[in-house]
Motif scaffolding. Structure first.
Motif, PDB file in Angstrom:
ATOM      1  N   UNK A 112       0.824  -1.205   0.000  1.00 17.15           N
ATOM      2  CA  UNK A 112       0.000   0.000   0.000  1.00 17.15           C
ATOM      3  C   UNK A 112       0.860   1.258   0.000  1.00 17.15           C
ATOM      4  N   UNK A 113       0.398   2.247  -0.761  1.00 15.83           N
ATOM      5  CA  UNK A 113       1.058   3.546  -0.863  1.00 15.83           C
ATOM      6  C   UNK A 113       0.046   4.640  -0.546  1.00 15.83           C
ATOM      7  N   UNK A 114       0.551   5.810  -0.129  1.00 16.53           N
ATOM      8  CA  UNK A 114      -0.321   6.951   0.152  1.00 16.53           C
ATOM      9  C   UNK A 114       0.369   8.247  -0.263  1.00 16.53           C
ATOM     10  N   UNK A 115      -0.409   9.170  -0.821  1.00 11.61           N
ATOM     11  CA  UNK A 115       0.139  10.463  -1.235  1.00 11.61           C
ATOM     12  C   UNK A 115       0.004  11.469  -0.093  1.00 11.61           C
ATOM     13  N   UNK A 116       0.609  12.620  -0.263  1.00 15.06           N
ATOM     14  CA  UNK A 116       0.592  13.638   0.792  1.00 15.06           C
ATOM     15  C   UNK A 116      -0.811  14.185   1.045  1.00 15.06           C
ATOM     16  N   UNK A 117      -1.710  14.093   0.048  1.00 13.16           N
ATOM     17  CA  UNK A 117      -3.068  14.601   0.234  1.00 13.16           C
ATOM     18  C   UNK A 117      -4.049  13.504   0.662  1.00 13.16           C
ATOM     19  N   UNK A 118      -3.521  12.329   1.020  1.00 14.15           N
ATOM     20  CA  UNK A 118      -4.367  11.258   1.534  1.00 14.15           C
ATOM     21  C   UNK A 118      -4.886  10.280   0.508  1.00 14.15           C
ATOM     22  N   UNK A 119      -4.580  10.486  -0.780  1.00 15.34           N
ATOM     23  CA  UNK A 119      -4.999   9.533  -1.806  1.00 15.34           C
ATOM     24  C   UNK A 119      -4.225   8.225  -1.630  1.00 15.34           C
ATOM     25  N   UNK A 120      -4.855   7.113  -1.986  1.00 20.67           N
ATOM     26  CA  UNK A 120      -4.281   5.787  -1.764  1.00 20.67           C
ATOM     27  C   UNK A 120      -3.992   5.089  -3.093  1.00 20.67           C
ATOM     28  N   UNK A 121      -2.966   4.267  -3.073  1.00 18.96           N
ATOM     29  CA  UNK A 121      -2.626   3.410  -4.204  1.00 18.96           C
ATOM     30  C   UNK A 121      -2.226   2.056  -3.640  1.00 18.96           C
ATOM     31  N   UNK A 122      -2.918   1.018  -4.081  1.00 20.86           N
ATOM     32  CA  UNK A 122      -2.651  -0.308  -3.542  1.00 20.86           C
ATOM     33  C   UNK A 122      -2.373  -1.326  -4.622  1.00 20.86           C
ATOM     34  N   UNK A 123      -1.539  -2.295  -4.280  1.00 26.31           N
ATOM     35  CA  UNK A 123      -1.213  -3.398  -5.185  1.00 26.31           C
ATOM     36  C   UNK A 123      -1.514  -4.717  -4.474  1.00 26.31           C
ATOM     37  N   UNK A 124      -2.100  -5.657  -5.215  1.00 24.54           N
ATOM     38  CA  UNK A 124      -2.385  -6.984  -4.668  1.00 24.54           C
ATOM     39  C   UNK A 124      -2.020  -8.043  -5.701  1.00 24.54           C
ATOM     40  N   UNK A 125      -1.500  -9.156  -5.206  1.00 28.22           N
ATOM     41  CA  UNK A 125      -1.177 -10.294  -6.064  1.00 28.22           C
ATOM     42  C   UNK A 125      -1.725 -11.549  -5.402  1.00 28.22           C
ATOM     43  N   UNK A 126      -2.733 -12.158  -6.030  1.00 28.78           N
ATOM     44  CA  UNK A 126      -3.380 -13.339  -5.475  1.00 28.78           C
ATOM     45  C   UNK A 126      -2.715 -14.600  -6.017  1.00 28.78           C
ATOM     46  N   UNK A 127      -2.225 -15.422  -5.098  1.00 33.48           N
ATOM     47  CA  UNK A 127      -1.518 -16.630  -5.505  1.00 33.48           C
ATOM     48  C   UNK A 127      -0.278 -16.275  -6.297  1.00 33.48           C
ATOM     49  N   UNK A 128      -0.152 -16.847  -7.481  1.00 37.92           N
ATOM     50  CA  UNK A 128       0.992 -16.571  -8.347  1.00 37.92           C
ATOM     51  C   UNK A 128       0.652 -15.563  -9.449  1.00 37.92           C
ATOM     52  N   UNK A 129      -0.477 -14.898  -9.333  1.00 38.68           N
ATOM     53  CA  UNK A 129      -0.916 -13.968 -10.378  1.00 38.68           C
ATOM     54  C   UNK A 129      -0.083 -12.691 -10.364  1.00 38.68           C
ATOM     55  N   UNK A 130      -0.180 -11.923 -11.456  1.00 39.19           N
ATOM     56  CA  UNK A 130       0.526 -10.646 -11.544  1.00 39.19           C
ATOM     57  C   UNK A 130      -0.074  -9.642 -10.566  1.00 39.19           C
TER      58      UNK A 130
END
Length: 204
Positions: free
Chosen positions: A166-184
């Motif tokens: 998980x990532x967050x910007x200075x203004x509170x916006x969020x950016x998330x990455x998920x990888x289920x099993x062996x998927x990209x």
């Protein structure tokens, strides 16, 4: 004469029993009076019990429920129940009348935390301390892996594991990455929601 003696003995025994009972009751009453009153349990000033009764409880969301987010209506298609160590949270797949799908994350830390996530492409992969995407610079917040259990329609296996970053910007916006099993890796942008942004209509 013998009858009178027997009656007197019975009366004495009864009086003794009554006296013993009175002493025991008196001691118990004195002991109870001497004990300090049980301290009042502290209450959470941010407890959402009243809002849960008025707006529905996000912790109890399930497939088929209707969720209104800032006036926009969605149906819960399915749910992921995730756990990492002793930590648990839920992610609900929401679908609107136009077929748009988003995810509503519900967790407690210890207060109720709600966030809405929209899948995006071309965000790259997690790893760097900062990622620039969509005109914002996001900073790495947390990463790890969890076990999940799938309910109803999620497009995922019934059980499995997922990596996240998980990532967050200075203004509170969020950016998330998920990888289920062996998927990209799959990316989503997110925004924090207040309790008043969400209204729930339970199915049935």
């Amino acid at each position: 004469m013998n009858g009178l003696v027997t009656a007197l003995i019975v009366v004495v025994i009864v009086l003794i029993i009554v006296a013993v009972v009175a002493v025991i009751v008196g001691l118990r009453a004195k002991r109870a009076a001497s004990q300090p009153p049980e301290p009042q349990r502290p209450t959470d000033p941010f407890h959402t019990g009243d809002q849960d009764s008025l707006r529905g409880d996000p912790r109890a969301l399930k497939a088929g429920d209707i969720v209104e987010v800032r006036g926009r209506s969605f149906t819960v298609r399915g749910t992921l129940r995730l756990s990492e160590g002793g930590w648990t949270w839920s992610e609900h797949l929401l679908d609107d009348a136009k077929g748009t799908q988003v995810w509503l994350a519900v967790e407690e830390d210890p207060d109720l935390i709600l966030s809405l996530w929209t899948p995006v492409s071309d965000a790259g992969e997690p790893g760097p301390k900062t990622i620039t995407f969509g005109g914002r610079t996001y900073h790495s917040e947390e990463s790890g892996s969890a076990e999940f259990r799938s309910e109803a329609t999620t497009g995922l296996a019934e059980r499995g594991s997922v990596r996240y970053h998980d990532y967050e910007s200075s203004d509170g916006a969020l950016l998330g990455f998920e990888s289920y099993g062996d998927a990209d890796w799959e990316a989503s942008t997110g925004e924090a929601l207040s309790r008043y942004d969400v209204l729930i209509y339970p199915a049935g």
